[in-house]
Design an enzyme around this catalytic site. Sequence first.
Site, short mmCIF file in Angstrom:
data_model
loop_
_atom_site.label_atom_id
_atom_site.label_comp_id
_atom_site.label_asym_id
_atom_site.label_seq_id
_atom_site.Cartn_x
_atom_site.Cartn_y
_atom_site.Cartn_z
N SER A 189 8.96 3.70 -2.46
CA SER A 189 9.47 2.54 -2.34
C SER A 189 8.94 1.58 -3.63
CB SER A 189 8.47 1.86 -1.13
OG SER A 189 7.24 1.79 -1.35
N HIS A 217 11.41 4.13 4.20
CA HIS A 217 12.30 3.08 3.48
C HIS A 217 13.57 3.53 3.33
CE1 HIS A 217 8.97 0.28 1.82
NE2 HIS A 217 8.34 1.52 2.02
N THR A 245 9.95 4.16 10.34
CA THR A 245 9.20 2.96 10.86
C THR A 245 10.24 2.26 11.81
OG1 THR A 245 8.00 1.12 9.94
CG2 THR A 245 9.84 1.90 8.70
N LYS A 248 10.84 -2.04 9.16
CA LYS A 248 11.57 -2.31 8.00
C LYS A 248 13.05 -2.77 8.18
CE LYS A 248 8.11 -0.64 4.74
NZ LYS A 248 7.15 -0.27 5.78
#
Length: 407
Positions: A189, A217, A245, A248
């Site tokens: 990232s 990401h 995740t 994001k």
Amino acid sequence: MNYEHHFDAALQRLHDEGRYRTFIDIARQQGQFPNAVWHEPSGQERPVTVWCGNDYLGMGQHPVVLAAMHDALDATGAGSGGTRNISGTTVYHKALESELADLHGKPSALLFTSAYVANDATLSTLAQLLPGLVILSDALNHASMIEGIRRMGGEKRIFRHNDPEHLAELLKDIPDETPKLVAFESLYSMDGDFAPLERMLDVAQAYGAMTYVDEVHAVGLYGPRGGGVAERAGLADRIDVVNGTLAKAFGVAGGYIAANENICDAIRSYAPGFIFTTSLPPAVAAGALASVRHLKSDDTLRRHHQQQAAALKLRLKGLGLPLIDHGSHIVPVHVGDPVKCKMLSDRLLEHHGIYVQPINFPTVPRGTERLRFTPSPVHGPREMDALVTAMDDLWSQCALNRAELSA
């Protein structure tokens, strides 16, 4: 003993090095993001445009997500009421895990309160499940992976960043009968560079190692359904454990792993970071579920996101700025000095109403400090014009000339 002296000294070191972190107090405005309100220390309020958020697609304000969260909140109340084992598993949690397993083409998935916790809990528990495990970790892996590997307490070996040849050299020295795990990220990232995914998997497979890939990401952003870099490359079936995740691209909160049923069940049964943590609120799980489902079926935001990143890179390069460009959606501008990086950030905020946080050590190595821009589909032409104009002005002011900053 003067305890306060030690705290004061530790904080003063950060100030002296120019890397003391200041939190900017902003109020996101639903339906208006990336425009927000900055609450200055003086108490005044000023409009700002956020250029450093990780809500990459603006899903944190998408009507589909908000409607699902409102419905779940009205139906269930605020919190989950317990850990997953003790009253904290709801239909929303189970449906979300099923959706995430499908997203990555895996039989199973396991929710955590964050991707940091998912990495830490999973990696630190694997040595208990695989006695004698050796973990081989990319040199630039995220802090959560590093912490999980450290707490594992077993043997670890670090290979040079994105270097499958060095990984092969290290694996060659490990006996065949020793359990091995190769851990790396699909997309890093801070520089925005991709892992040579297929070559890494080839090396790991050649030496009988399991693979653990952090797609934090990349999930939601790459692949025909948002399954990440591995889905885009058609390699998802070769990865043993995927970490992702919900905070994001999916715009909500939480983290997860996706793997086969035995791996997920073993982590569920042994990892303290899962067992003893209150589960995600049902409304959060419902919002994430709606976001994942939406992005699986509609790639409009993904395509627009890539167009926005390409446009910003082109314009900043046109100014002659030292851009780090590896072809991803991350847009870092190298500054190379923590004091100057903070000064640029402060002036963008105070003089231009543009919020981008300086990225300093230990997030990045010393001497590689940068401003990290994250364009999104919700940044309009006016916001991009304002950013490019501000960067052009500031880069030539205050002894921050191109030659000095590029050196």
